[in-house]
Enzyme design. Structure first.
Site, mmCIF file in Angstrom:
data_model
loop_
_atom_site.group_PDB
_atom_site.id
_atom_site.type_symbol
_atom_site.label_atom_id
_atom_site.label_comp_id
_atom_site.label_asym_id
_atom_site.label_seq_id
_atom_site.Cartn_x
_atom_site.Cartn_y
_atom_site.Cartn_z
ATOM 1 C CD GLU A 1 33.250 44.781 18.115
ATOM 2 O OE1 GLU A 1 34.319 45.374 17.914
ATOM 3 O OE2 GLU A 1 32.285 45.305 18.702
ATOM 4 C CD GLU B 1 28.672 47.183 16.364
ATOM 5 O OE1 GLU B 1 28.283 46.736 15.257
ATOM 6 O OE2 GLU B 1 29.448 46.543 17.100
#
Ligand SMILES: C/C=C/C(=O)SCCNC(=O)CCNC(=O)[C@H](O)C(C)(C)COP(=O)(O)OP(=O)(O)OC[C@H]1O[C@@H](n2cnc3c(N)ncnc32)[C@H](O)[C@@H]1OP(=O)(O)O
Length: 269
Positions: free
Chosen positions: A125, A145
Site C-alpha cells: 500500500e 491481510e
C-alpha cells in the site's frame, strides 16, 4: 553516507540527503531488516516526521523510499502488534498507517519506491502511494491481510486504478503473491532491473526530475491528485471502519496468534 542496519528488531526510519547537479535527493529508509522492514506503530509516526523533514530541506527535488538490507522493501505491518489490538488500537494504527501513505501522496516532490525484496500488505500500500515504483526482478508482491483475518482497507483502494479490479480481487481475496515480472506486466511496477542495476535505473528517473522545472513538477503532482480525488476519501473512511469492525470478533487475534506461534515453534529436524 551509510546509516547502518538496525539490528534491534525495534526498527527506525532513516533519512539520507544527497546533493546532485540540479538539486538534492532525499532517501527515506525503513530500517528494520531483521523483521523484513515491517512497520510498527512507532515507525509510522517516525516515518511521517522524516518525510516532513525531507520536504523541509531546501532544494530537495525528489524523495526515494526504500527498505534497509537486501531482503525486503516493507514486509507489511507488524503482526505481533496487530495480534493484540482491540477496536480502539486498531483504529489508531490503521489511521497512522494511512497517514504514512497520505504524506507520500501529499508532498510536492515526486516520491519513488525503490523495491528490493518483499513488498507485502501495508508495504504494497505504501508503494502504491508512491508516484513511481522500480524493483529488482527477485522482488515479491502481495496483499496477504486476509490470511491473518483482516481486510485490506487503506491505500489498497489505489490498486484497482493501478492493476485493475480483477487483479486486485485476486490479490486481496486469495492473499496470493506475484513476482516482479508479473507486477511489471500488471502495471504496478514501471521498471524492473537485475539486482545490480537498481540504482542506475533509478538514476535515470532522478536525472529527468532534476532536469525539469521544480514548480512544474509540483503543479503536475498537485493536479494529478485532484484528477483522482473524487471518491478516495470516502473509500478510506469506510476502509478504516471496516478494519475496526474486523476486531469486533476474535478472528484477527486468533489468526495472527496462529501465525506468530507457527513462527516461534521449534523447527522440526
Ligand atoms: C494494515 C496492514 C496489514 C499488513 O500488512 S498484514 C501483514 C502482511 N505481511 C505478511 O503477512 C507477511 C508475513 N510474513 C511472512 O509470511 C514471512 O515472513 C515471509 C514469507 C514474508 C518471509 O518468510 P522467511 O523468509 O521465512 O522470513 P521470516 O523468518 O518469516 O521473517 C523474518 C522475521 O520477521 C518476522 N516477520 C516477518 N513479517 C512479519 C510481520 N508482518 N509481522 C511481524 N513479524 C514479521 C518473522 O516472524 C521473523 O521473525 P523471527 O526471526 O523473530 O522469527
Amino acid at each position: 553516507m551509510d546509516v547502518g542496519l538496525d539490528a534491534s528488531g525495534e526498527g527506525r526510519i532513516d533519512l539520507e540527503v544527497e546533493t546532485r547537479e540540479g538539486g538534492a535527493v532525499a532517501t527515506v529508509i525503513i530500517n528494520n531488516p531483521v523483521k523484513l522492514n515491517i512497520m510498527t506503530p512507532a515507525m509510522c509516526e517516525d516515518f511521517v516526521s522524516r518525510v516532513r523533514e525531507a520536504e523541509g530541506i531546501a532544494d530537495v527535488r525528489a524523495i526515494v523510499l526504500t527498505g534497509a538490507g537486501d531482503r525486503a522493501f516493507i514486509g507489511g505491518a507488524d503482526i505481533s502488534a496487530m495480534a493484540e489490538f482491540d477496536c480502539g488500537s486498531a483504529r489508531a494504527f490503521i489511521t497512522a498507517l494511512h497517514e504514512v501513505c497520505s504524506i507520500v501522496r501529499e508532498v510536492e516532490v515526486p516520491v519513488i519506491a525503490k523495491i528490493d525484496g518483499f513488498c507485502l500488505g501495508g508495504g504494497m500500500e505504501i508503494a502504491a502511494a508512491c508516484d513511481m515504483r522500480i524493483a529488482t526482478e527477485g522482488s515479491l508482491f502481495g496483499m496477504p491481510e486476509v490470511r491473518v483475518g483482516i481486510p485490506s482497507v487503506i491505500e489498497a483502494a489505489l490498486l484497482p486504478g493501478l492493476i485493475g479490479w480483477g487483479k486486485t480481487c485476486e490479490l486481496l481475496f486469495t492473499g496470493a503473491t506475484v513476482k516482479a515480472p508479473e507486477a511489471l506486466a500488471m502495471g504496478f511496477l514501471q521498471r524492473m532491473t537485475v539486482a545490480g542495476e537498481l540504482d542506475a535505473a533509478l538514476d535515470h528517473w532522478l536525472k529527468g526530475i532534476l532536469a525539469s522545472g521544480p514548480r512544474a513538477i509540483a503543479l503536475q503532482k498537485q493536479l494529478m491528485r485532484r484528477w483522482e480525488k473524487t471518491t478516495m476519501d470516502q473509500a478510506i473512511a469506510a476502509g478504516i471502519d471496516s478494519f475496526v469492525s474486523a476486531y469486533e470478533t476474535d478472528e484477527p487475534g486468533r489468526m495472527m496468534r496462529a501465525f506468530l506461534n507457527r513462527r516461534s515453534a521449534p523447527k522440526a529436524g
